[in-house]
Write a protein that holds these residues in place. Structure first.
Motif, PDB file in Angstrom:
ATOM      1  N   VAL A  13      -1.340  27.695 -51.481  1.00 39.41           N
ATOM      2  CA  VAL A  13       0.080  27.522 -50.393  1.00 39.41           C
ATOM      3  C   VAL A  13       0.648  26.917 -50.637  1.00 39.41           C
ATOM      4  O   VAL A  13       2.006  26.911 -50.646  1.00 39.41           O
ATOM      5  CB  VAL A  13      -1.141  26.975 -48.471  1.00 39.41           C
ATOM      6  N   LEU A  16       3.305  28.876 -52.171  1.00 41.58           N
ATOM      7  CA  LEU A  16       4.180  30.052 -51.271  1.00 41.58           C
ATOM      8  C   LEU A  16       5.783  29.845 -51.429  1.00 41.58           C
ATOM      9  O   LEU A  16       6.092  28.476 -51.691  1.00 41.58           O
ATOM     10  CB  LEU A  16       3.990  29.386 -49.536  1.00 41.58           C
ATOM     11  N   PRO A  17       6.673  30.298 -50.848  1.00 39.87           N
ATOM     12  CA  PRO A  17       8.233  30.259 -51.059  1.00 39.87           C
ATOM     13  C   PRO A  17       8.370  28.996 -49.534  1.00 39.87           C
ATOM     14  O   PRO A  17       7.820  29.024 -48.987  1.00 39.87           O
ATOM     15  CB  PRO A  17       8.283  31.847 -50.481  1.00 39.87           C
ATOM     16  N   GLN A  18       8.824  28.363 -49.906  1.00 40.69           N
ATOM     17  CA  GLN A  18       9.917  27.636 -48.670  1.00 40.69           C
ATOM     18  C   GLN A  18       9.687  28.045 -48.057  1.00 40.69           C
ATOM     19  O   GLN A  18       8.930  26.831 -46.207  1.00 40.69           O
ATOM     20  CB  GLN A  18      11.137  26.661 -49.193  1.00 40.69           C
ATOM     21  N   LYS A  19      10.611  28.904 -47.367  1.00 40.95           N
ATOM     22  CA  LYS A  19      10.699  29.444 -45.911  1.00 40.95           C
ATOM     23  C   LYS A  19       9.038  30.108 -45.097  1.00 40.95           C
ATOM     24  O   LYS A  19       8.530  29.444 -44.017  1.00 40.95           O
ATOM     25  CB  LYS A  19      10.948  31.215 -45.854  1.00 40.95           C
ATOM     26  N   GLU A  20       8.100  30.221 -45.933  1.00 38.77           N
ATOM     27  CA  GLU A  20       7.262  30.517 -45.122  1.00 38.77           C
ATOM     28  C   GLU A  20       6.098  29.386 -45.606  1.00 38.77           C
ATOM     29  O   GLU A  20       5.699  29.319 -44.312  1.00 38.77           O
ATOM     30  CB  GLU A  20       5.907  31.261 -46.574  1.00 38.77           C
ATOM     31  N   LYS A  21       5.760  27.922 -45.873  1.00 43.29           N
ATOM     32  CA  LYS A  21       6.046  27.015 -45.871  1.00 43.29           C
ATOM     33  C   LYS A  21       5.866  26.535 -44.569  1.00 43.29           C
ATOM     34  O   LYS A  21       5.148  25.460 -43.795  1.00 43.29           O
ATOM     35  CB  LYS A  21       5.884  26.388 -47.053  1.00 43.29           C
ATOM     36  N   ASP A  22       7.111  26.364 -44.626  1.00 42.61           N
ATOM     37  CA  ASP A  22       7.450  26.153 -43.300  1.00 42.61           C
ATOM     38  C   ASP A  22       7.324  26.241 -42.176  1.00 42.61           C
ATOM     39  O   ASP A  22       6.642  25.986 -41.420  1.00 42.61           O
ATOM     40  CB  ASP A  22       9.644  25.932 -43.521  1.00 42.61           C
ATOM     41  N   LYS A  23       7.795  27.742 -42.204  1.00 36.60           N
ATOM     42  CA  LYS A  23       6.946  28.348 -40.831  1.00 36.60           C
ATOM     43  C   LYS A  23       4.900  28.290 -40.226  1.00 36.60           C
ATOM     44  O   LYS A  23       4.843  28.218 -39.503  1.00 36.60           O
ATOM     45  CB  LYS A  23       6.492  30.330 -40.895  1.00 36.60           C
ATOM     46  N   LEU A  24       4.400  27.755 -41.157  1.00 36.07           N
ATOM     47  CA  LEU A  24       2.842  27.691 -41.412  1.00 36.07           C
ATOM     48  C   LEU A  24       3.077  26.045 -41.407  1.00 36.07           C
ATOM     49  O   LEU A  24       2.088  25.917 -39.814  1.00 36.07           O
ATOM     50  CB  LEU A  24       2.456  28.041 -42.452  1.00 36.07           C
ATOM     51  N   ARG A  27       3.813  26.412 -37.535  1.00 33.93           N
ATOM     52  CA  ARG A  27       2.625  26.208 -36.288  1.00 33.93           C
ATOM     53  C   ARG A  27       1.714  25.793 -35.991  1.00 33.93           C
ATOM     54  O   ARG A  27       0.985  25.504 -35.446  1.00 33.93           O
ATOM     55  CB  ARG A  27       2.327  28.454 -36.849  1.00 33.93           C
TER      56      ARG A  27
END
Length: 181
Positions: A13, A16-24, A27
């Motif tokens: 986790v 992960l790229p920053q954009k993916e972490k932000d989405k997670l 959510r």
């Protein structure tokens, strides 16, 4: 399952790229209402908002007692003990939520003292000795609330204690006089 028990998942986790972490993150936060309230308070509110929250909580607590003045009588009957305990639990839940969101100990303790003081002033007969089981349950609940409030009061800075001392002493005096402690 805890993320701490799965270190490889935690590392994955974090990598992960920053954009993916932000989405997670968005959510996950949206699934926990209390976390959303805490983040809203921490990130978007100021001291003025805290004062507004405290005032709103105080008004809500006053209104709860005012609304129930006709349903709860100061007469030692089963229903009155049950209704008062229900009212105190409901009000305590509001104070708990306020404390979890704001982390403001002073307003939490002030509100808890207010609840006890209101109950004692409005319904003194319900705190006298009684053989009714509902009275016993109410008295146990109130004893626990007094002890918890006194413990938190003792942990406050002495300047803050000074502001609440008179009301806290009235609560303790009533409790001692009615053998609640």
């Amino acid at each position: 399952m805890s993320l701490h028990k799965q270190p490889e998942l935690k590392d994955a986790v974090l990598n992960l790229p920053q954009k993916e972490k932000d989405k997670l993150l968005v959510r996950l936060v949206s699934k926990d209402k209390m976390l959303m309230k805490q983040l809203h308070f921490q990130l978007l509110e100021s001291q003025v908002d805290l004062e507004d929250r405290i005032e709103q909580l105080n008004n809500t607590l006053r209104n709860l007692f005012a609304e129930n003045r006709h349903t709860i009588k100061n007469i030692p009957q089963y229903s009155n003990y049950r209704e008062l305990q229900s009212l105190l639990r409901q009000a305590s839940g509001l104070v708990n939520e306020h404390e979890k969101v704001t982390k403001d100990k002073f307003s939490e303790i002030a509100c808890r003292i207010f609840l006890l003081k209101e109950a004692f002033e409005r319904f003194p007969t319900l705190f006298e000795a009684s053989a009714i089981h509902a009275a016993f349950k109410l008295h146990l609940y109130v004893k626990a609330r007094i002890k918890a409030t006194a413990n938190k009061f003792d942990k406050l800075h002495e300047d803050l204690q000074f502001d609440l001392h008179e009301d806290m002493q009235q609560v303790l005096d009533f409790a001692l006089a009615n053998r609640l402690l």
